[in-house]
Motif scaffolding. Structure first.
Motif, PDB file in Angstrom:
ATOM      1  N   LYS A  80       0.803  -1.218   0.000  1.00  0.00           N
ATOM      2  CA  LYS A  80       0.000   0.000   0.000  1.00  0.00           C
ATOM      3  C   LYS A  80       0.845   1.283   0.000  1.00  0.00           C
ATOM      4  O   LYS A  80       0.501   2.269  -0.642  1.00  0.00           O
ATOM      5  CB  LYS A  80      -0.904  -0.022   1.247  1.00  0.00           C
ATOM      6  CG  LYS A  80      -2.152   0.816   1.107  1.00  0.00           C
ATOM      7  CD  LYS A  80      -3.026   0.681   2.338  1.00  0.00           C
ATOM      8  CE  LYS A  80      -3.978  -0.496   2.179  1.00  0.00           C
ATOM      9  NZ  LYS A  80      -5.021  -0.527   3.213  1.00  0.00           N
ATOM     10  N   PHE A  81       1.966   1.265   0.724  1.00  0.00           N
ATOM     11  CA  PHE A  81       2.824   2.451   0.806  1.00  0.00           C
ATOM     12  C   PHE A  81       4.135   2.249   0.037  1.00  0.00           C
ATOM     13  O   PHE A  81       5.157   2.841   0.365  1.00  0.00           O
ATOM     14  CB  PHE A  81       3.113   2.814   2.268  1.00  0.00           C
ATOM     15  CG  PHE A  81       1.886   3.208   3.031  1.00  0.00           C
ATOM     16  CD1 PHE A  81       1.327   4.469   2.872  1.00  0.00           C
ATOM     17  CD2 PHE A  81       1.275   2.319   3.897  1.00  0.00           C
ATOM     18  CE1 PHE A  81       0.182   4.836   3.571  1.00  0.00           C
ATOM     19  CE2 PHE A  81       0.129   2.675   4.602  1.00  0.00           C
ATOM     20  CZ  PHE A  81      -0.422   3.939   4.428  1.00  0.00           C
ATOM     21  N   PRO A 123       6.079   6.493   5.898  1.00  0.00           N
ATOM     22  CA  PRO A 123       5.189   7.261   5.011  1.00  0.00           C
ATOM     23  C   PRO A 123       4.861   8.632   5.625  1.00  0.00           C
ATOM     24  O   PRO A 123       4.902   8.797   6.844  1.00  0.00           O
ATOM     25  CB  PRO A 123       3.920   6.408   4.938  1.00  0.00           C
ATOM     26  CG  PRO A 123       4.309   5.052   5.410  1.00  0.00           C
ATOM     27  CD  PRO A 123       5.453   5.258   6.358  1.00  0.00           C
ATOM     28  N   GLU A 124       4.535   9.569   4.767  1.00  0.00           N
ATOM     29  CA  GLU A 124       4.135  10.911   5.222  1.00  0.00           C
ATOM     30  C   GLU A 124       2.735  10.835   5.837  1.00  0.00           C
ATOM     31  O   GLU A 124       1.937   9.971   5.474  1.00  0.00           O
ATOM     32  CB  GLU A 124       4.095  11.876   4.029  1.00  0.00           C
ATOM     33  CG  GLU A 124       5.397  12.039   3.288  1.00  0.00           C
ATOM     34  CD  GLU A 124       6.385  12.946   3.991  1.00  0.00           C
ATOM     35  OE1 GLU A 124       5.971  13.717   4.883  1.00  0.00           O
ATOM     36  OE2 GLU A 124       7.584  12.865   3.663  1.00  0.00           O
ATOM     37  N   LYS A 126       0.192  12.694   5.243  1.00  0.00           N
ATOM     38  CA  LYS A 126      -0.842  12.811   4.194  1.00  0.00           C
ATOM     39  C   LYS A 126      -1.102  11.470   3.509  1.00  0.00           C
ATOM     40  O   LYS A 126      -2.230  11.176   3.132  1.00  0.00           O
ATOM     41  CB  LYS A 126      -0.475  13.897   3.192  1.00  0.00           C
ATOM     42  CG  LYS A 126       0.763  13.645   2.353  1.00  0.00           C
ATOM     43  CD  LYS A 126       0.968  14.792   1.360  1.00  0.00           C
ATOM     44  CE  LYS A 126       2.187  14.728   0.498  1.00  0.00           C
ATOM     45  NZ  LYS A 126       3.165  13.697   0.599  1.00  0.00           N
ATOM     46  N   ASP A 127      -0.054  10.650   3.364  1.00  0.00           N
ATOM     47  CA  ASP A 127      -0.225   9.331   2.746  1.00  0.00           C
ATOM     48  C   ASP A 127      -1.058   8.413   3.643  1.00  0.00           C
ATOM     49  O   ASP A 127      -1.863   7.627   3.154  1.00  0.00           O
ATOM     50  CB  ASP A 127       1.132   8.688   2.443  1.00  0.00           C
ATOM     51  CG  ASP A 127       1.948   9.517   1.454  1.00  0.00           C
ATOM     52  OD1 ASP A 127       1.340  10.113   0.545  1.00  0.00           O
ATOM     53  OD2 ASP A 127       3.173   9.584   1.619  1.00  0.00           O
ATOM     54  N   LEU A 130      -4.696   9.504   3.305  1.00  0.00           N
ATOM     55  CA  LEU A 130      -5.310   9.019   2.061  1.00  0.00           C
ATOM     56  C   LEU A 130      -5.727   7.551   2.156  1.00  0.00           C
ATOM     57  O   LEU A 130      -6.612   7.105   1.439  1.00  0.00           O
ATOM     58  CB  LEU A 130      -4.354   9.216   0.880  1.00  0.00           C
ATOM     59  CG  LEU A 130      -4.066  10.667   0.499  1.00  0.00           C
ATOM     60  CD1 LEU A 130      -2.977  10.749  -0.563  1.00  0.00           C
ATOM     61  CD2 LEU A 130      -5.339  11.357   0.000  1.00  0.00           C
ATOM     62  N   GLN A 131      -5.100   6.821   3.040  1.00  0.00           N
ATOM     63  CA  GLN A 131      -5.449   5.400   3.249  1.00  0.00           C
ATOM     64  C   GLN A 131      -6.362   5.230   4.473  1.00  0.00           C
ATOM     65  O   GLN A 131      -6.557   4.106   4.941  1.00  0.00           O
ATOM     66  CB  GLN A 131      -4.169   4.569   3.443  1.00  0.00           C
ATOM     67  CG  GLN A 131      -3.244   4.556   2.241  1.00  0.00           C
ATOM     68  CD  GLN A 131      -3.791   3.766   1.069  1.00  0.00           C
ATOM     69  OE1 GLN A 131      -4.742   3.005   1.197  1.00  0.00           O
ATOM     70  NE2 GLN A 131      -3.184   3.949  -0.096  1.00  0.00           N
ATOM     71  N   SER A 153       3.859   7.801  11.113  1.00  0.00           N
ATOM     72  CA  SER A 153       4.202   8.698  10.012  1.00  0.00           C
ATOM     73  C   SER A 153       5.593   9.264  10.238  1.00  0.00           C
ATOM     74  O   SER A 153       6.108   9.264  11.358  1.00  0.00           O
ATOM     75  CB  SER A 153       3.177   9.829   9.908  1.00  0.00           C
ATOM     76  OG  SER A 153       3.147  10.567  11.117  1.00  0.00           O
TER      77      SER A 153
END
Length: 155
Positions: A80-81, A123-124, A126-127, A130-131, A153
């Motif tokens: 996913k990331f 991951p950031e 924001k990422d 989004l998930q 994050s």
């Protein structure tokens, strides 16, 4: 036979013949380091886990498991990331290595260095958003890792 296959043969023989559990664990660590240096990440993790099981929470074994996981992230790009979630699990192991290191300053320093380095690859925020994930959520990391961890994050 190549030097690599000779080395592997000797390591396997040492494991096979060793009766003393502490020495056996050391042999598994040596084999795991050999695997790591040859990009055999799953084998490195497996051998380090065997050492860790014998020694019941060995800092060096935990450090190698973390490295085996972290260094394999590029082989898990379909996640996913894009494989960044691999670093969550690696950092879990570095933290455990740090906690288990006691007064072994060399292992402590390595674990802290790896923890800091690979936390930077998370991951950031924001990422995650989004998930529909938040820091602290429970998460099952797939690919060859197949372990539960917590979402984090990049700070």
């Amino acid at each position: 036979a190549s030097n690599k296959s000779k080395a592997e043969m000797f390591l396997n023989k040492a494991i096979e013949l060793e009766k003393d559990s502490n020495k056996l664990a050391g042999n598994y660590i040596d084999k795991a380091k050999f695997n790591l240096s040859n990009n055999q990440f799953q084998d490195a993790k497996r051998n380090a886990e065997k050492a860790n099981a014998i020694l019941n929470g060995d800092a060096q074994a935990l450090l190698i498991i973390g490295d085996a996981i972290a260094y394999s992230a590029s082989s898990c790009k379909d996640l996913k990331f894009g494989g960044k979630e691999i670093y969550w699990v690696a950092v879990d192991y570095y933290q455990r290595a740090l906690n288990a290191a006691g007064d072994n300053e060399k292992v402590k320093a390595s674990a802290q260095k790896q923890l800091n380095k690979f936390s930077g690859y998370f991951p950031e925020q924001k990422d995650l958003f989004l998930q529909s994930l938040n820091d602290g959520d429970s998460y099952q990391v797939g690919c060859w890792i197949g372990q539960n961890t917590r979402v984090r994050s990049k700070k």
